[in-house]
Write an enzyme that holds these catalytic residues in place. Structure first.
Site, PDB file in Angstrom:
ATOM      1  N   ASP A 472       0.834  -1.201   0.000  1.00  4.18           N
ATOM      2  CA  ASP A 472       0.000   0.000   0.000  1.00  4.18           C
ATOM      3  C   ASP A 472       0.868   1.249   0.000  1.00  4.18           C
ATOM      4  O   ASP A 472       2.028   1.225   0.435  1.00  4.18           O
ATOM      5  CB  ASP A 472      -0.900  -0.012   1.243  1.00  4.18           C
ATOM      6  CG  ASP A 472      -2.149   0.838   1.065  1.00  4.18           C
ATOM      7  OD1 ASP A 472      -2.328   1.406  -0.031  1.00  4.18           O
ATOM      8  OD2 ASP A 472      -2.934   0.940   2.026  1.00  4.18           O
ATOM      9  N   ASN A 478      -4.009   8.522   6.486  1.00  6.02           N
ATOM     10  CA  ASN A 478      -3.136   7.668   7.305  1.00  6.02           C
ATOM     11  C   ASN A 478      -2.379   8.476   8.363  1.00  6.02           C
ATOM     12  O   ASN A 478      -1.974   7.932   9.391  1.00  6.02           O
ATOM     13  CB  ASN A 478      -2.099   6.953   6.442  1.00  6.02           C
ATOM     14  CG  ASN A 478      -2.690   6.056   5.370  1.00  6.02           C
ATOM     15  OD1 ASN A 478      -2.114   5.893   4.311  1.00  6.02           O
ATOM     16  ND2 ASN A 478      -3.847   5.475   5.626  1.00  6.02           N
ATOM     17  N   ARG A 481      -2.791   8.535  12.383  1.00  9.83           N
ATOM     18  CA  ARG A 481      -2.503   7.454  13.331  1.00  9.83           C
ATOM     19  C   ARG A 481      -1.306   6.613  12.940  1.00  9.83           C
ATOM     20  O   ARG A 481      -0.847   5.802  13.719  1.00  9.83           O
ATOM     21  CB  ARG A 481      -3.743   6.564  13.516  1.00  9.83           C
ATOM     22  CG  ARG A 481      -4.151   5.859  12.261  1.00  9.83           C
ATOM     23  CD  ARG A 481      -5.588   5.409  12.235  1.00  9.83           C
ATOM     24  NE  ARG A 481      -5.852   4.650  11.030  1.00  9.83           N
ATOM     25  CZ  ARG A 481      -6.028   5.198   9.841  1.00  9.83           C
ATOM     26  NH1 ARG A 481      -5.987   6.514   9.707  1.00  9.83           N
ATOM     27  NH2 ARG A 481      -6.254   4.447   8.788  1.00  9.83           N
ATOM     28  N   ASN A 545      -7.453  -7.032   7.270  1.00 10.58           N
ATOM     29  CA  ASN A 545      -8.532  -7.836   6.701  1.00 10.58           C
ATOM     30  C   ASN A 545      -8.333  -9.315   7.030  1.00 10.58           C
ATOM     31  O   ASN A 545      -7.205  -9.787   7.192  1.00 10.58           O
ATOM     32  CB  ASN A 545      -8.651  -7.616   5.193  1.00 10.58           C
ATOM     33  CG  ASN A 545      -7.494  -8.208   4.429  1.00 10.58           C
ATOM     34  OD1 ASN A 545      -7.510  -9.381   4.068  1.00 10.58           O
ATOM     35  ND2 ASN A 545      -6.454  -7.402   4.180  1.00 10.58           N
ATOM     36  N   CYS A 600     -34.850  -8.586  -1.337  1.00 12.40           N
ATOM     37  CA  CYS A 600     -36.171  -7.965  -1.454  1.00 12.40           C
ATOM     38  C   CYS A 600     -36.249  -6.678  -0.640  1.00 12.40           C
ATOM     39  O   CYS A 600     -36.896  -5.714  -1.044  1.00 12.40           O
ATOM     40  CB  CYS A 600     -37.255  -8.932  -0.986  1.00 12.40           C
ATOM     41  SG  CYS A 600     -37.476 -10.301  -2.118  1.00 12.40           S
ATOM     42  N   THR A 601     -35.589  -6.689   0.517  1.00 20.77           N
ATOM     43  CA  THR A 601     -35.546  -5.475   1.334  1.00 20.77           C
ATOM     44  C   THR A 601     -34.844  -4.363   0.571  1.00 20.77           C
ATOM     45  O   THR A 601     -35.318  -3.221   0.529  1.00 20.77           O
ATOM     46  CB  THR A 601     -34.823  -5.759   2.666  1.00 20.77           C
ATOM     47  OG1 THR A 601     -35.500  -6.802   3.349  1.00 20.77           O
ATOM     48  CG2 THR A 601     -34.774  -4.525   3.542  1.00 20.77           C
ATOM     49  N   ASN A 781     -40.617 -11.824  -0.999  1.00 11.44           N
ATOM     50  CA  ASN A 781     -39.683 -12.461  -0.063  1.00 11.44           C
ATOM     51  C   ASN A 781     -38.563 -13.130  -0.836  1.00 11.44           C
ATOM     52  O   ASN A 781     -38.774 -13.628  -1.949  1.00 11.44           O
ATOM     53  CB  ASN A 781     -40.404 -13.510   0.793  1.00 11.44           C
ATOM     54  CG  ASN A 781     -41.479 -12.898   1.664  1.00 11.44           C
ATOM     55  OD1 ASN A 781     -41.191 -12.010   2.463  1.00 11.44           O
ATOM     56  ND2 ASN A 781     -42.714 -13.350   1.507  1.00 11.44           N
ATOM     57  N   ASP A 782     -37.377 -13.165  -0.227  1.00 11.85           N
ATOM     58  CA  ASP A 782     -36.240 -13.794  -0.901  1.00 11.85           C
ATOM     59  C   ASP A 782     -36.488 -15.272  -1.175  1.00 11.85           C
ATOM     60  O   ASP A 782     -35.929 -15.841  -2.112  1.00 11.85           O
ATOM     61  CB  ASP A 782     -34.966 -13.634  -0.053  1.00 11.85           C
ATOM     62  CG  ASP A 782     -34.308 -12.284  -0.302  1.00 11.85           C
ATOM     63  OD1 ASP A 782     -34.906 -11.477  -1.031  1.00 11.85           O
ATOM     64  OD2 ASP A 782     -33.211 -12.039   0.229  1.00 11.85           O
TER      65      ASP A 782
END
EC number: 6.2.1.45
Length: 1024
Positions: A472, A478, A481, A545, A600-601, A781-782
């Protein structure tokens, strides 16, 4: 008072590009309070500078330091801003300039004298560290306590340390935890005030929390903003007191937690010395706090008796004197130890032995802790420590059989490491120096780790080295910190800049630290090969990660290398130590996966802002990234359509996006504005009208219940209003991003967009009227089948779409520029578009909108971060590092840690032991053991070896996903494979050569034991 002239942020303004990650920890209100706070730190040895560094990075109004003492060589053990050139100069003067480099918004001053205590009135917070005598601390605290100045004291001695906090008679805590206020949907409210959650969602509340309600039907008075105190009845219900007089509950309702400020009272240092209140750092050492409380007081008494000198290292005469002082204090302060409790002479003796020591890990731990207490004192954010806390890490001491500690081995040798030698001895220091270590990542934790390692002298010996890698580059966000980086470093590689910075801190590391810019993963196994891993003593992760952590963990398991693991999330931090053949690995336990939002939501039934932000980001991706990439692939890949038709995804959507992108190409920026305005109409008006056409507001379910109830909120279409900020910015950002796709110059000066210019274009547009589509079905609905699933290939609709696409040859050279989402560039319209888009959809569904900062946090999946937590967590990791170097084999000597500085909470536990297995009465370690086979053995010989030596019949053998052998193979295939060496067998099956850098291969086996039972066994390692 001398000072530096630094740029200050304007009152009420926060540089979000610098403080973005910290803002998500502290919030804007707390940050603004910090910007009005002047902080004084007394003492600039290692602890003082660590606190100052973290507070300056956080961004207070000003930092003033006081330390007129001359720099000594031993200070370099923990004071990372000092060099040998500074010896003899005043610590305060030398350190000021280095602190000032950390943050241009924080002026750093030097206090010339401490003779007049009244001058402390100019400060909001005063911190006294280990250079200040206890007598002076009491005097300073008395003045601060009576003057409304927040006071904090801290000191570290070897592997011991303490802190004391006094924020006055009445201190207001605005937010005790810093957690997001909890909110949830209600399914029922009973007359006695019992509130039940909808759909078995947990409320997450605690007794004594306060909530307010909205959208409750029937009990309308609940919606007037009144706060209700919570009594928790269980995870899905709580009580707020009787609501009989409010009417009868009908339906709906949302509760929202409200943080209510509370006042806390603190006692002075003088009062607390004889009757202390403790926060315990380690419940396994519950009884040590009181002992060390007396021990640290006795150290100050000892220093007064001996002209300021602390007990000599490993000196029994001085240790016995300290024990006598503690014994006398225990009589004078009987409340401290309590009745019938004797002085722990072994503990006090160890405190005496180490009193002249100074250990980077302990300093980093307290530096992070105290700095966070300073920020609490400035802002009222989070719960302050009340009032004393003691900590030790005696488990870090080396085994005396291997590294004897006595007056001779711990004497100073005129070295920068003398304060560490005072605790661990010279021989152990040499082993530290000759360690070979690998640091993966040089971001926030990586920078702190390298700083600590430079102070330790880790890898600085003739046989030692450090390898650090990070692919990176440095960004402005950055700098808040990742303290080894400065503004001039933005754009450079993190690992290279960090390595250069720590070599300047400790020249012993020059030529001993190898900075790489390669990602650690399967694609770089030629670089980080067998010989690389096998040469290491241990590995440290500084990653952000899970996937990368898991990969490194698996490498460490394979090569049997210890791994130090840590992570932070805002004020929370954790550490884990992984020891071959002793503990479980990082991958042994995983956090549960994040709960995903049902499709669906997202598509039709959002009920909170997270849903609308996720929808808006998906729209951004579809509009400006996926469409452009699909067009480019269509124009450059001859078989793109054919391949697309074979896919199971949204084939129709892909073809439509290509068709629209090529048939409706904009010619100028006005066309882009028109496109964005039409998309607004489609998404926020027509689509909503279609949804209400399918499901009118009075629609009922098959059970006769209202369709629009519970989590389903009935929407309303938006009428475009150019003077509505969200409507306007949807068009501005959408037009600018579409212009970027097509290489059109946008109206994109950094000045504020002109509403009238956009209005003149939009006013001349013809906006199509909505026409309902009676054939369109909407999935509710899913679990239901998607009524609009792709038509089969060859359907008329798909055929028409394909035939409508222009021939790629007619567009030779044409290319779209896909947008690559970047959350931290405030000028690129990415977050602007997602914020406006999300808020427009929120207006559709009567959901409270979110500002740019919150939208960026959710859409950008930003991890909140602050330097204080990073410092503390790294300190804990480095205390475990000593144990690795000592090769400790007792699992009880190691500590995994979890902290939450907001509460504050500290939890330590032994690592979990690695699981064990058994076959044919042979025990093995399920994580760390394997069958080692030397040489490129034939398959038949391998099978025979296991039958004779292990009593195992191999039934299946695989390499990666390739099956090399199975007992059920036909005879012809078996005959072909049994006589092949493993490498040739792998080549035959995978049709790939073994890479030249590979010297070990992993084979997975299934086997039956002597009884013919299928048993779990380790994998096989072939050493080529």
């Amino acid at each position: 008072m001398s000072s530096n002239n630094s740029g200050l942020s304007a009152a009420g303004e926060i540089d979000e590009s610098l403080y973005s990650r910290q803002l998500y920890v502290l919030g804007k209100e707390a940050m603004l309070k910090m910007q009005t706070s002047n902080v004084l730190i007394l003492g600039l040895k290692g602890l003082g500078v660590e606190i100052a560094k973290n507070v300056v990075l956080a961004g207070v109004k000003s930092m003033t330091v006081f330390d007129p003492e001359p720099v000594q060589l031993a200070d370099l053990s923990t004071q990372f801003f000092l060099t040998e050139k500074d010896i003899g100069q005043k610590r305060g003067d030398v350190t000021r300039a280095k602190l000032a480099e950390l943050n241009a918004y924080v002026p750093v001053n030097v206090l010339d004298s401490l003779d007049d205590v009244t001058q402390l009135s100019q400060f909001q917070v005063v911190v006294a560290t280990d250079t200040v005598s206890l007598e002076d601390k009491v005097k300073i605290n008395e003045f601060c306590h009576s003057s409304g100045i927040r006071f904090i004291s801290s000191e570290t001695r070897g592997l011991f340390g303490n802190t004391f906090v006094d924020l006055g008679d009445e201190f207001t805590v605005l937010d005790p935890t810093g957690e997001e206020p909890r909110t949830g949907m209600v399914s029922d409210i009973e007359p006695d005030g019992t509130v039940t959650m909808l759909d078995d969602n947990r409320h997450g509340l605690e007794d004594g929390n306060f909530v307010r309600f909205s959208e409750v039907e029937g009990l309308d008075k609940l919606n007037d903003g009144t706060l209700f105190k919570v009594e928790v009845l269980g995870p899905f219900a709580f009580r707020i007191g009787s609501v009989k007089e409010y009417g009868e509950y009908k339906k709906g309702g949302i509760f929202t937690e409200v943080k209510v400020p509370r006042k806390i009272s603190f006692k002075s240092l003088k009062q607390q010395l004889s009757n202390p209140e403790f926060v315990f750092s380690d419940f396994a050492k519950f009884d040590r706090a009181a002992q060390l409380h007396l021990g640290f007081q006795a150290l100050h008494q000892f220093a007064v008796r001996h002209n300021g000198e602390l007990p000599r290292t490993m000196n029994d005469e001085d240790a016995n004197e300290l024990i006598k002082l503690v014994t006398d204090l225990s009589v004078q302060q009987p409340e401290v130890l309590g009745e019938g409790v004797d002085v722990n002479e072994d503990l006090i003796k160890e405190l005496s032995y180490q009193a002249r020591g100074d250990i980077p890990g302990v300093v980093a731990f307290f530096g992070g802790l105290v700095a966070q207490e300073v920020l609490k004192a400035c802002s009222g954010k989070f719960t302050p420590l009340k009032q004393f806390m003691y900590f030790d890490s005696l488990e870090s001491l080396p085994d005396p059989k291997n590294f004897p500690r006595n007056e001779k081995t711990t004497q100073p040798v005129n070295s920068r490491y003398d304060n560490q030698i005072a605790v661990f001895g010279l021989d152990f220091q040499k082993k530290i120096a000759n360690s070979k270590v690998f640091l993966v990542g040089s971001g926030a934790i990586g920078c702190e780790m390298l700083k600590n390692w430079a102070l330790l002298g880790l890898g600085s010996g003739s046989d030692g080295y450090i390898v650090v890698t990070d692919n990176d580059s440095i960004e402005k966000s950055n700098l808040n910190r990742q303290f080894l980086f400065r503004p001039k470093d933005v754009g450079k590689n993190k690992s290279e800049v960090a390595a250069e910075a720590v070599c300047a801190m400790n020249p012993d590391l020059k030529g001993k630290i190898n900075a790489k810019i390669d990602k650690v993963g399967p694609e770089t196994e030629e670089i980080f090969n067998d010989s690389f891993w096998e040469s290491l003593d241990f590995v440290t992760n500084a990653l952000d990660n899970v996937d990368a952590r898991t990969y490194v963990d698996r490498r460490c398991v394979f090569y049997r290398k210890p791994l130090l693991e840590s992570g932070t999330l805002g004020t929370k931090g954790n550490t884990q130590v992984i020891i071959p053949r002793l503990t479980e690995s990082y991958s042994s336990s995983r956090d549960p996966p994040e709960k995903s939002i049902p499709l669906c939501t997202l598509r039709s039934f959002p009920n909170k802002i997270d849903h609308t932000i996720a929808w808006a980001k998906s729209l951004f991706q579809g509009y400006f990234t996926d469409s452009a990439e699909n067009v480019n692939m269509y124009l450059t890949q001859p078989n793109f359509v054919e391949q697309t038709l074979k896919q199971s995804g949204d084939v129709k959507g892909v073809l439509e996006s290509i068709s629209d992108s090529l048939s409706s190409k904009p010619h100028n920026f006005e066309d882009c504005i028109k496109w964005a305005r039409l998309e607004f109409e489609k998404k926020f008006n027509h689509d909503i009208k279609q949804l209400l056409f399918n499901f009118p507001k009075d629609a009922k379910t098959s059970n006769g219940e209202p369709f629009w109830s519970g989590a389903k909120r009935a929407p309303t279409p938006l009428e475009f209003d150019i003077y509505n900020n969200d409507h306007f910015h949807f068009v501005v950002a959408g037009a600018s991003l579409r212009a970027y796709n097509y290489g059109i110059k946008s109206d994109d000066s950094n000045s504020k967009p002109n509403v009238d210019e956009y209005k003149s274009v939009i006013d001349h547009m013809i906006i199509p009227e909505f026409t309902p589509n009676a054939n369109l079905k909407i999935q509710v609905n899913d679990d239901d089948p998607d009524p609009n699933a792709n038509a089969a290939n060859g359907s008329d609709e798909i055929d028409q779409l394909v035939s409508s696409l222009p021939d790629p040859s007619t567009l030779a050279g044409f290319k779209l520029e896909p947008v690559d989402f970047e959350k931290d560039d405030d000028t690129n319209h990415h977050i602007e578009f997602i914020t406006a888009c999300s808020n427009c959809r929120a207006q559709n569904y009567f959901i409270e909108t979110a500002d740019r900062q919150k939208t960026k946090f959710i859409a950008g999946r930003i991890i909140p971060a602050i330097a204080t937590t990073t410092s503390l967590v790294t300190g804990l990791v480095n205390l475990e590092l000593y144990k690795l170097i000592d090769n400790k084999t007792d699992i009880e000597q190691y500590k995994n840690g979890f902290v939450n500085l907001a509460l504050p909470f500290f939890g330590f536990s032994e690592p979990i032991a690695s699981p064990k297995g058994e076959y044919n009465n042979k025990k093995y370690d399920k994580i760390w053991d394997r069958f080692d086979i030397k040489g490129d053995i034939k398959l038949s010989d391998l099978i025979e070896h296991f039958e004779k030596d292990e009593g195992l019949e191999i039934t299946m053998l695989s390499y990666g996903v390739s099956l090399l052998y199975a007992s059920f193979f036909p005879p012809k295939k078996l005959k072909e494979r049994l006589n092949l060496p493993i490498t040739q067998l792998v080549k035959l099956v995978t049709k790939k050569d073994i890479p030249a850098h590979v010297s070990t291969m992993i084979l997975e086996i299934c086997a039956d034991d002597k009884e013919g039972e299928d048993v779990e066994v380790p994998f096989i390692t072939i050493h080529l």
